[in-house]
Scaffold this motif. Structure first.
Motif, PDB file in Angstrom:
ATOM      1  N   PRO A 102      44.206 -30.291 142.081  1.00 26.38           N
ATOM      2  CA  PRO A 102      43.918 -28.973 142.459  1.00 26.38           C
ATOM      3  C   PRO A 102      44.624 -28.125 143.304  1.00 26.38           C
ATOM      4  N   TRP A 103      44.281 -26.888 143.652  1.00 28.48           N
ATOM      5  CA  TRP A 103      44.809 -26.015 144.665  1.00 28.48           C
ATOM      6  C   TRP A 103      44.168 -25.925 146.053  1.00 28.48           C
ATOM      7  N   ASN A 104      43.184 -26.818 146.240  1.00 31.02           N
ATOM      8  CA  ASN A 104      42.629 -26.502 147.718  1.00 31.02           C
ATOM      9  C   ASN A 104      43.260 -27.527 148.660  1.00 31.02           C
ATOM     10  N   TRP A 105      43.441 -28.706 148.368  1.00 34.52           N
ATOM     11  CA  TRP A 105      44.413 -29.677 149.312  1.00 34.52           C
ATOM     12  C   TRP A 105      45.552 -30.156 148.425  1.00 34.52           C
ATOM     13  N   ASP A 123      50.106 -24.157 131.076  1.00 32.52           N
ATOM     14  CA  ASP A 123      48.826 -23.861 130.897  1.00 32.52           C
ATOM     15  C   ASP A 123      48.109 -25.072 130.975  1.00 32.52           C
ATOM     16  N   PRO A 124      47.270 -25.010 131.930  1.00 35.37           N
ATOM     17  CA  PRO A 124      46.273 -26.391 131.959  1.00 35.37           C
ATOM     18  C   PRO A 124      45.821 -26.928 130.663  1.00 35.37           C
ATOM     19  N   ALA A 125      45.170 -26.143 130.189  1.00 36.42           N
ATOM     20  CA  ALA A 125      44.350 -26.462 128.676  1.00 36.42           C
ATOM     21  C   ALA A 125      45.392 -27.352 127.792  1.00 36.42           C
ATOM     22  N   ILE A 164      48.584 -28.417 128.595  1.00 41.37           N
ATOM     23  CA  ILE A 164      48.945 -29.619 129.115  1.00 41.37           C
ATOM     24  C   ILE A 164      48.170 -30.922 129.058  1.00 41.37           C
ATOM     25  N   SER A 165      46.781 -30.651 129.378  1.00 44.18           N
ATOM     26  CA  SER A 165      45.860 -31.486 129.514  1.00 44.18           C
ATOM     27  C   SER A 165      45.391 -32.072 127.823  1.00 44.18           C
ATOM     28  N   SER A 166      45.273 -31.213 126.997  1.00 52.52           N
ATOM     29  CA  SER A 166      44.909 -31.550 125.641  1.00 52.52           C
ATOM     30  C   SER A 166      45.951 -32.361 124.907  1.00 52.52           C
ATOM     31  N   PHE A 204      41.516 -36.655 137.350  1.00 57.86           N
ATOM     32  CA  PHE A 204      41.410 -35.321 137.541  1.00 57.86           C
ATOM     33  C   PHE A 204      40.624 -34.951 138.720  1.00 57.86           C
ATOM     34  N   THR A 205      40.810 -33.968 139.671  1.00 55.52           N
ATOM     35  CA  THR A 205      39.938 -33.555 140.519  1.00 55.52           C
ATOM     36  C   THR A 205      39.822 -31.959 140.395  1.00 55.52           C
ATOM     37  N   GLY A 206      38.663 -31.538 140.494  1.00 52.90           N
ATOM     38  CA  GLY A 206      38.526 -30.333 140.089  1.00 52.90           C
ATOM     39  C   GLY A 206      37.010 -29.818 139.885  1.00 52.90           C
ATOM     40  N   SER A 207      36.737 -28.651 139.054  1.00 56.36           N
ATOM     41  CA  SER A 207      35.263 -28.321 138.961  1.00 56.36           C
ATOM     42  C   SER A 207      34.578 -29.429 137.786  1.00 56.36           C
ATOM     43  N   VAL A 208      33.083 -29.047 137.904  1.00 57.66           N
ATOM     44  CA  VAL A 208      32.565 -29.883 137.108  1.00 57.66           C
ATOM     45  C   VAL A 208      32.578 -29.599 135.508  1.00 57.66           C
ATOM     46  N   GLU A 254      37.049 -36.821 140.041  1.00 60.92           N
ATOM     47  CA  GLU A 254      36.535 -36.364 141.414  1.00 60.92           C
ATOM     48  C   GLU A 254      36.139 -34.791 141.317  1.00 60.92           C
ATOM     49  N   LEU A 255      34.985 -34.635 141.265  1.00 62.94           N
ATOM     50  CA  LEU A 255      34.424 -32.992 140.836  1.00 62.94           C
ATOM     51  C   LEU A 255      33.874 -32.352 141.978  1.00 62.94           C
ATOM     52  N   GLY A 256      32.847 -31.483 141.796  1.00 64.08           N
ATOM     53  CA  GLY A 256      32.266 -30.753 142.662  1.00 64.08           C
ATOM     54  C   GLY A 256      31.295 -31.256 143.692  1.00 64.08           C
ATOM     55  N   VAL A 312      36.292 -26.820 150.152  1.00 62.58           N
ATOM     56  CA  VAL A 312      36.640 -28.381 150.146  1.00 62.58           C
ATOM     57  C   VAL A 312      35.338 -28.931 149.544  1.00 62.58           C
ATOM     58  N   CYS A 313      35.596 -29.954 148.614  1.00 60.25           N
ATOM     59  CA  CYS A 313      34.483 -30.500 147.750  1.00 60.25           C
ATOM     60  C   CYS A 313      33.508 -31.041 148.572  1.00 60.25           C
ATOM     61  N   SER A 314      33.998 -31.879 149.824  1.00 59.32           N
ATOM     62  CA  SER A 314      33.199 -32.639 150.575  1.00 59.32           C
ATOM     63  C   SER A 314      32.633 -31.793 151.746  1.00 59.32           C
ATOM     64  N   GLU A 368      41.870 -14.586 144.071  1.00 60.54           N
ATOM     65  CA  GLU A 368      40.932 -13.412 143.895  1.00 60.54           C
ATOM     66  C   GLU A 368      39.780 -13.691 143.210  1.00 60.54           C
ATOM     67  N   ARG A 369      39.777 -14.876 142.172  1.00 66.69           N
ATOM     68  CA  ARG A 369      38.703 -15.470 141.647  1.00 66.69           C
ATOM     69  C   ARG A 369      37.719 -15.869 142.484  1.00 66.69           C
ATOM     70  N   ARG A 370      38.071 -16.579 143.568  1.00 65.73           N
ATOM     71  CA  ARG A 370      37.165 -17.410 144.540  1.00 65.73           C
ATOM     72  C   ARG A 370      36.451 -16.016 145.408  1.00 65.73           C
ATOM     73  N   LEU A 371      37.389 -15.107 145.650  1.00 61.07           N
ATOM     74  CA  LEU A 371      36.748 -13.939 146.523  1.00 61.07           C
ATOM     75  C   LEU A 371      35.470 -13.455 145.829  1.00 61.07           C
ATOM     76  N   GLU A 408      24.380 -23.848 143.108  1.00 57.86           N
ATOM     77  CA  GLU A 408      25.800 -23.926 142.807  1.00 57.86           C
ATOM     78  C   GLU A 408      26.891 -24.047 143.839  1.00 57.86           C
ATOM     79  N   GLU A 409      27.587 -24.901 143.706  1.00 59.70           N
ATOM     80  CA  GLU A 409      28.525 -25.106 144.753  1.00 59.70           C
ATOM     81  C   GLU A 409      29.292 -23.693 145.134  1.00 59.70           C
ATOM     82  N   THR A 410      29.412 -23.299 146.308  1.00 60.69           N
ATOM     83  CA  THR A 410      29.751 -21.847 146.860  1.00 60.69           C
ATOM     84  C   THR A 410      31.312 -22.031 146.915  1.00 60.69           C
TER      85      THR A 410
HETATM   86  P1  NAD Z   1      38.145 -23.554 137.510  1.00 62.20           P
HETATM   87  O1  NAD Z   1      37.036 -24.352 136.965  1.00 62.20           O
HETATM   88  O2  NAD Z   1      38.679 -22.485 136.908  1.00 62.20           O
HETATM   89  O3  NAD Z   1      39.405 -24.725 137.749  1.00 62.20           O
HETATM   90  C1  NAD Z   1      39.453 -25.594 138.285  1.00 62.20           C
HETATM   91  C2  NAD Z   1      40.829 -26.310 138.289  1.00 62.20           C
HETATM   92  O4  NAD Z   1      41.035 -26.977 136.836  1.00 62.20           O
HETATM   93  C3  NAD Z   1      42.027 -25.297 138.513  1.00 62.20           C
HETATM   94  O5  NAD Z   1      43.248 -26.035 139.088  1.00 62.20           O
HETATM   95  C4  NAD Z   1      42.559 -25.328 136.979  1.00 62.20           C
HETATM   96  O6  NAD Z   1      43.920 -24.942 137.039  1.00 62.20           O
HETATM   97  C5  NAD Z   1      42.183 -26.598 136.364  1.00 62.20           C
HETATM   98  N1  NAD Z   1      41.797 -26.703 134.668  1.00 62.20           N
HETATM   99  C6  NAD Z   1      41.128 -25.353 134.299  1.00 62.20           C
HETATM  100  N2  NAD Z   1      41.108 -26.025 132.972  1.00 62.20           N
HETATM  101  C7  NAD Z   1      41.900 -27.026 132.837  1.00 62.20           C
HETATM  102  C8  NAD Z   1      41.902 -27.610 131.790  1.00 62.20           C
HETATM  103  N3  NAD Z   1      41.664 -27.360 130.428  1.00 62.20           N
HETATM  104  N4  NAD Z   1      42.646 -28.987 131.569  1.00 62.20           N
HETATM  105  C9  NAD Z   1      43.043 -29.179 132.959  1.00 62.20           C
HETATM  106  N5  NAD Z   1      42.965 -28.447 134.064  1.00 62.20           N
HETATM  107  C10 NAD Z   1      42.363 -27.598 133.684  1.00 62.20           C
HETATM  108  O7  NAD Z   1      37.673 -23.496 138.765  1.00 62.20           O
HETATM  109  P2  NAD Z   1      38.389 -22.590 140.011  1.00 62.20           P
HETATM  110  O8  NAD Z   1      37.973 -21.437 140.357  1.00 62.20           O
HETATM  111  O9  NAD Z   1      39.705 -22.955 140.029  1.00 62.20           O
HETATM  112  O10 NAD Z   1      37.771 -23.647 141.401  1.00 62.20           O
HETATM  113  C11 NAD Z   1      36.330 -23.478 141.719  1.00 62.20           C
HETATM  114  C12 NAD Z   1      35.622 -24.702 141.480  1.00 62.20           C
HETATM  115  O11 NAD Z   1      36.361 -25.579 141.082  1.00 62.20           O
HETATM  116  C13 NAD Z   1      34.842 -25.035 142.677  1.00 62.20           C
HETATM  117  O12 NAD Z   1      33.556 -24.395 142.697  1.00 62.20           O
HETATM  118  C14 NAD Z   1      34.816 -26.586 143.018  1.00 62.20           C
HETATM  119  O13 NAD Z   1      33.838 -27.140 142.234  1.00 62.20           O
HETATM  120  C15 NAD Z   1      36.135 -26.994 141.863  1.00 62.20           C
HETATM  121  N6  NAD Z   1      37.108 -27.568 142.722  1.00 62.20           N
HETATM  122  C16 NAD Z   1      36.763 -28.665 143.243  1.00 62.20           C
HETATM  123  C17 NAD Z   1      37.766 -29.369 143.896  1.00 62.20           C
HETATM  124  C18 NAD Z   1      37.370 -30.724 144.411  1.00 62.20           C
HETATM  125  O14 NAD Z   1      38.132 -31.171 145.491  1.00 62.20           O
HETATM  126  N7  NAD Z   1      36.747 -31.605 143.890  1.00 62.20           N
HETATM  127  C19 NAD Z   1      38.959 -28.749 143.918  1.00 62.20           C
HETATM  128  C20 NAD Z   1      39.326 -27.491 143.481  1.00 62.20           C
HETATM  129  C21 NAD Z   1      38.221 -26.931 142.800  1.00 62.20           C
END
Ligand code: NAD
Length: 474
Positions: free
Chosen positions: A147-150, A204-206, A208-210, A223-227, A247-249, A280-282, A326-329, A377-379
Motif C-alpha cells: 500500500p501507499w501509507n508506508w 490498474d490494481p484490479a 493486475i491482481s486478477s 496483500f496489505t490494504g483495506s478489508v 495484513e488488513l485494517g 497507519v493500520c496499527s 483526496e479520497r482520504r481527505l 469503521e477504521e478512520t
Molecule cells: P482502498 O480499499 O480503495 O484501496 C486500498 C489499496 O488496495 C490501494 O492501494 C489500492 O491500489 C489497492 N487495491 C484496490 N483494489 C485492488 C485490487 N482489486 N487488487 C489489488 N489491489 C487493489 O482504500 P484506500 O482509500 O486506498 O485506503 C483506505 C483504507 O485502506 C484504510 O481505511 C485502511 O483500512 C486500508 N489500508 C490499510 C493499510 C494497512 O497498512 N493495513 C494500508 C493502506 C490502506
C-alpha cells in the motif's frame, strides 16, 4: 521535472504506451508518471519470476542472506534520498520517511539471518536403515501487493521474507507512492539479486491482481490494504488455490485506566497517532478512558493536538503532513462531521487546512457516542475519538466490540490488570504502556477481519515455505 517510472521485468526496465500520474499530496502537482502494465507485461513478469525461481531457490541461504544484508546497508546509506521520494508522494514528514527506510532495513537484516534458520527435522524411523526427514522448501514465485501509507516498509515486508526463503517476487507497489519501492528494488539489484528474481509492475490494481493470482506461475500472494480489497483478493486466491497472507485494517482500541501515568500515555499515543497523519493500520484509533483520569487525558491530548505543526513534509518545521489522497481527505471529513452530528464534542480541529493539498487538522472529539460511524469503521486519519468508561469489563467489551483485531494498547500501573487484559483483548498485538508492536524480530499480524498470517518474526517466513516429508530406505 516529472519522474518517469518503468516496469521491471526479467532485469529490464520497460516503458509502456500508457501512463498514470503520481500526485504530490502537499501541492496537488504531478511528481511522477508511471507505466501501466498490460496483460502481456504481466504474463512476461510471471514467466520471468518462474524461470528465475529455478535458479534462485538453489542459491545458498548464506549467499541470499548476504545480498539482503548488502541491500540493508545500501538502504541506510541512501535513506534520506529515498525518504524524500516518499515525502513527495505520501506526504509524511521527511524525518519520518527517512526513519521508515532505516527501519525497513532492519527487516532485510532480520530475514537475511532467518534464511539460515529454515530448519527441517529428522523423525525417528520405524525400521532400521530408514531415514525420515521433513524438508522446508520455498513455495515458488510470489505476488506482493503493497500500500501507499508506508511504501518502503510494506514493500520490504513482501520482498525480504520471500527472497530470504528462496522465492521470487512480482511486486506491485501502490500507484499513489511507487518511487520509494522502485528505489528499493534498484538497491536489491545493486546488491546482486539476479534478473527475474524481483520484478515490478503497476497500473490498474484490479487487472493486475486478477491476472496474476490466476496465473499458473504464481504460488503465493501477500496483500496489505483495506478489508474489502483483502476479502476480494482472498476470494480470488481461494478460487485459484493460492496461499495468501493478508495484513488488513485495524481500529486499535486504547484503554487508559485510572492508575495510568496519563502524561506518559498521552506523549506516547500522540506520537503514534499523528505519524503519517494517522494513516497507519496499527495506530491508536479508539480511545477508552476511565472516568477518574478522563478530564486530564482530554486536556493533555488537546495540548498535544495544538502543538502539531501541519505543513508540507519537506518543510523541517512540519510535524505532520497532508493525507495521501483526496479520497482520504473526504473520508476523514465525513467521519468527523458524522460524529459531531451524533453528539460528540469537538475539542480541537475538525476541519481541512488551506485550499491546496490534502491537509486536515489534528482532531480531538470527546464523549463520542457509540453509534458514531468512526467508532465502527477504521478512520485512517488524525482523529482522536475519546469515550469514558467506569469498569474493566466495560472497557474490554468496548475494545473487543468490533470484528477487527490488529493491535490494541493499554496504559495501567497495575501488573494484575496488565496481565489480565493481555489475555482478554482480542488482537494480534497488544502494547501495554508501550507502542512498540511492530519490529522486525516480532510477529506482526491480525486476527478476525484484520487478516491472516504474519510479517516479521520467525513466523514471517512461514507463508513462503512448503513442508515436504521424505522417507528414504537404504
Ligand atoms: P482502498 O480499499 O480503495 O484501496 C486500498 C489499496 O488496495 C490501494 O492501494 C489500492 O491500489 C489497492 N487495491 C484496490 N483494489 C485492488 C485490487 N482489486 N487488487 C489489488 N489491489 C487493489 O482504500 P484506500 O482509500 O486506498 O485506503 C483506505 C483504507 O485502506 C484504510 O481505511 C485502511 O483500512 C486500508 N489500508 C490499510 C493499510 C494497512 O497498512 N493495513 C494500508 C493502506 C490502506
Amino acid at each position: 521535472m516529472v519522474r518517469k517510472l518503468k516496469l521491471l521485468i526479467d532485469g529490464q526496465w520497460l516503458d509502456t504506451q500508457n501512463a498514470r500520474p503520481v500526485i504530490n499530496p502537499a501541492t496537488g502537482e504531478p511528481e511522477a508518471e508511471l507505466s501501466v502494465a498490460r496483460s502481456e507485461d504481466l504474463a512476461a513478469a510471471a514467466a520471468a519470476a518462474a524461470a528465475a525461481f529455478e535458479k534462485w531457490k538453489r542459491v545458498s541461504a548464506l549467499e541470499r542472506g548476504n545480498m539482503l544484508r548488502k541491500c540493508a546497508a545500501l538502504m541506510r546509506e541512501r535513506a534520506a534520498a529515498i525518504g524524500e521520494l516518499i515525502t513527495r508522494e505520501n506526504g509524511k514528514t521527511l524525518a519520518e520517511a527517512t526513519l521508515e527506510v532505516q527501519w525497513a532495513a532492519d527487516y532485510f537484516d532480520w530475514f537475511a539471518e532467518e534464511a539460515r534458520r529454515v530448519y527441517g527435522r529428522v523423525i525417528p524411523a520405524r525400521m532400521p536403515g530408514v531415514r525420515q526427514m521433513v524438508l522446508r522448501e520455498p513455495i515458488g514465485p510470489s505476488l506482493g501487493l503493497s500500500p501507499w501509507n508506508w511504501p518502503v516498509m510494506t514493500a520490504t515486508r513482501k520482498l525480504a521474507p520471500a527472497l530470504a526463503a528462496g522465492c521470487t517476487v512480482i511486486l506491485k507497489p501502490a500507484e499513489e507512492t511507487p518511487s520509494g519501492p522502485v528505489e528499493l528494488v534498484k538497491l536489491l539489484v545493486e546488491a546482486g539479486v539476479p534478473a527475474g528474481a524481483v520484478n515490478v509492475v503497476y497500473g490498474d490494481p484490479a487487472h493486475i491482481s486478477s491476472e496474476l493470482i490466476a496465473s499458473k506461475e504464481i504460488r503465493k500472494v501477500s496483500f496489505t490494504g483495506s478489508v474489502p480489497v483483502g476479502r476480494h483478493l482472498a476470494a480470488l486466491a481461494g478460487q485459484h488455490l493460492k496461499r495468501i497472507t493478508l495484513e488488513l485494517g485495524g481500529h486499535a482500541p486504547v484503554l487508559v485506566f485510572d492508575d495510568a501515568d496519563v502524561a506518559d500515555a498521552v506523549a506516547k499515543l500522540a506520537t503514534f497517532k499523528f505519524r503519517t497523519s494517522g494513516q497507519v493500520c496499527s495506530c491508536p484509533s479508539r480511545f477508552f478512558v476511565q472516568e477518574g483520569v478522563y478530564d486530564e487525558f482530554v486536556e493533555r491530548f488537546r495540548q498535544a493536538c495544538a502543538r502539531q505543526v501541519v505543513g508540507n513534509g519537506l518543510d523541517t518545521q512540519s510535524t505532520m503532513g497532508p493525507l495521501t489522497s483526496e479520497r482520504r481527505l473526504h473520508a476523514v471529513s465525513a467521519f468527523v462531521d458524522n460524529a459531531v452530528a451524533q453528539g460528540a464534542q469537538l475539542l480541537h480541529g475538525g476541519k481541512r487546512l488551506g485550499a491546496r493539498g490534502n491537509f486536515y487538522a489534528p482532531t480531538l472529539l470527546g464523549d463520542v457516542p457509540p453509534q458514531a460511524q468512526l467508532m465502527q469503521e477504521e478512520t485512517f486519519g488524525p482523529i482522536v475519538p475519546v469515550v469514558r468508561f467506569q469498569r474493566y469489563e466495560e472497557a474490554i467489551a468496548l475494545a473487543n466490540g468490533l470484528n477487527l483485531g490488529l493491535s490494541a494498547y493499554a496504559f495501567t500501573a497495575s501488573l494484575a490488570t496488565a496481565q489480565r487484559l493481555s489475555e482478554d483483548i482480542q488482537s494480534g498485538m497488544v502494547g501495554i504502556n508501550s507502542m512498540a508492536v511492530s519490529i522486525a524480530e516480532a510477529p506482526f499480524g491480525g486476527i478476525k477481519d484484520s487478516g491472516q498470517g504474519h510479517e516479521g518474526g520467525q513466523e514471517g517466513l512461514e507463508g513462503y515455505l512448503n513442508t515436504k516429508f521424505v522417507s528414504q530406505a537404504g
